[in-house]
Design a protein around this motif. Sequence first.
Motif, PDB file in Angstrom:
ATOM      1  N   LEU A  69       0.864  -1.184   0.000  1.00 37.86           N
ATOM      2  CA  LEU A  69       0.000   0.000   0.000  1.00 37.86           C
ATOM      3  C   LEU A  69       0.901   1.235   0.000  1.00 37.86           C
ATOM      4  O   LEU A  69       1.807   1.348   0.834  1.00 37.86           O
ATOM      5  N   PRO A  70       0.695   2.182  -0.936  1.00 36.72           N
ATOM      6  CA  PRO A  70       1.548   3.375  -0.968  1.00 36.72           C
ATOM      7  C   PRO A  70       1.598   4.066   0.385  1.00 36.72           C
ATOM      8  O   PRO A  70       0.585   4.125   1.107  1.00 36.72           O
ATOM      9  N   ALA A  71       2.780   4.593   0.727  1.00 38.74           N
ATOM     10  CA  ALA A  71       2.978   5.174   2.052  1.00 38.74           C
ATOM     11  C   ALA A  71       2.017   6.321   2.336  1.00 38.74           C
ATOM     12  O   ALA A  71       1.522   6.460   3.461  1.00 38.74           O
ATOM     13  N   ASP A  72       1.732   7.161   1.317  1.00 36.13           N
ATOM     14  CA  ASP A  72       0.845   8.301   1.576  1.00 36.13           C
ATOM     15  C   ASP A  72      -0.579   7.833   1.886  1.00 36.13           C
ATOM     16  O   ASP A  72      -1.263   8.419   2.732  1.00 36.13           O
ATOM     17  N   ARG A  73      -1.029   6.757   1.244  1.00 37.83           N
ATOM     18  CA  ARG A  73      -2.359   6.217   1.550  1.00 37.83           C
ATOM     19  C   ARG A  73      -2.378   5.598   2.943  1.00 37.83           C
ATOM     20  O   ARG A  73      -3.341   5.739   3.694  1.00 37.83           O
ATOM     21  N   ALA A  74      -1.302   4.886   3.299  1.00 36.28           N
ATOM     22  CA  ALA A  74      -1.223   4.287   4.630  1.00 36.28           C
ATOM     23  C   ALA A  74      -1.229   5.363   5.714  1.00 36.28           C
ATOM     24  O   ALA A  74      -1.893   5.216   6.753  1.00 36.28           O
ATOM     25  N   LEU A  75      -0.517   6.463   5.471  1.00 32.43           N
ATOM     26  CA  LEU A  75      -0.489   7.549   6.451  1.00 32.43           C
ATOM     27  C   LEU A  75      -1.855   8.229   6.572  1.00 32.43           C
ATOM     28  O   LEU A  75      -2.246   8.659   7.664  1.00 32.43           O
ATOM     29  N   ALA A  76      -2.574   8.338   5.468  1.00 33.44           N
ATOM     30  CA  ALA A  76      -3.912   8.936   5.524  1.00 33.44           C
ATOM     31  C   ALA A  76      -4.841   8.096   6.387  1.00 33.44           C
ATOM     32  O   ALA A  76      -5.630   8.636   7.189  1.00 33.44           O
TER      33      ALA A  76
END
Length: 237
Positions: free
Chosen positions: A103-110
Amino acid sequence: MPVEEDFTEALRTTLLTFEPPNTPSLLQAGVRNGRRRRRRRATAVGVSGAAVLALVGLGAAVVPGLLSDGRTADRTIAGPAASATTGSATASATPKPTFTGALPADRALAILTALLPSGLTHSSPPGGRQSGQLWVDDGHGKSLLEVHVSRQTSTTAIRSHVFAGTTPLADGTLIESRQAPPGTDPGHETVNVLHPDGLYVTLMEWQAPSQNGPSTRTTPILTPAQLRAIATSSQWQ
């Protein structure tokens, strides 16, 4: 002969020339006429009833409306069948989102940000959006959170190394939590979650703004229960 008598005599003579009426024939003709009229009425009622049933079967009625400029417009009133079809089409057009691989890091952080308890502030450390790192602060010092999410096609190695000896839940999910030994600097805790479909979530928390610096807090911002709740959330699916 007076005029009155002449008129009476003429009327009597004229009446004598008429044949008496055929009463049975008249009666039969009247009955036949009545039956014909009753059949015509029954036919008309049947046709009207069929038309009404056909209109109801269509499930819609056209109601004339008047536009603002005076022109006539038709509005179709849809029945329940049309609504059910629309609902099914909408549901099938919006399948549940998923992903494969990492899962892309920016999506995981969101997702991580949305799952944080209220009352915390958060910001991104340098390079954090690419590495899945997030600073959180409760007003008593920052902590570094790091999240990694992936869907594994093979989980044999992860099960044997990370989850060795772990008892799965009723649905097959594996959860493993570990804390750094006392005296470790900085103090930290990790929660690993592996779902039966291969979804693998790793969430780490440091009692400092960095993995490599000294601890700046004596207690973690997120309790072990909060960290576990975030890591096992269904939002990661």
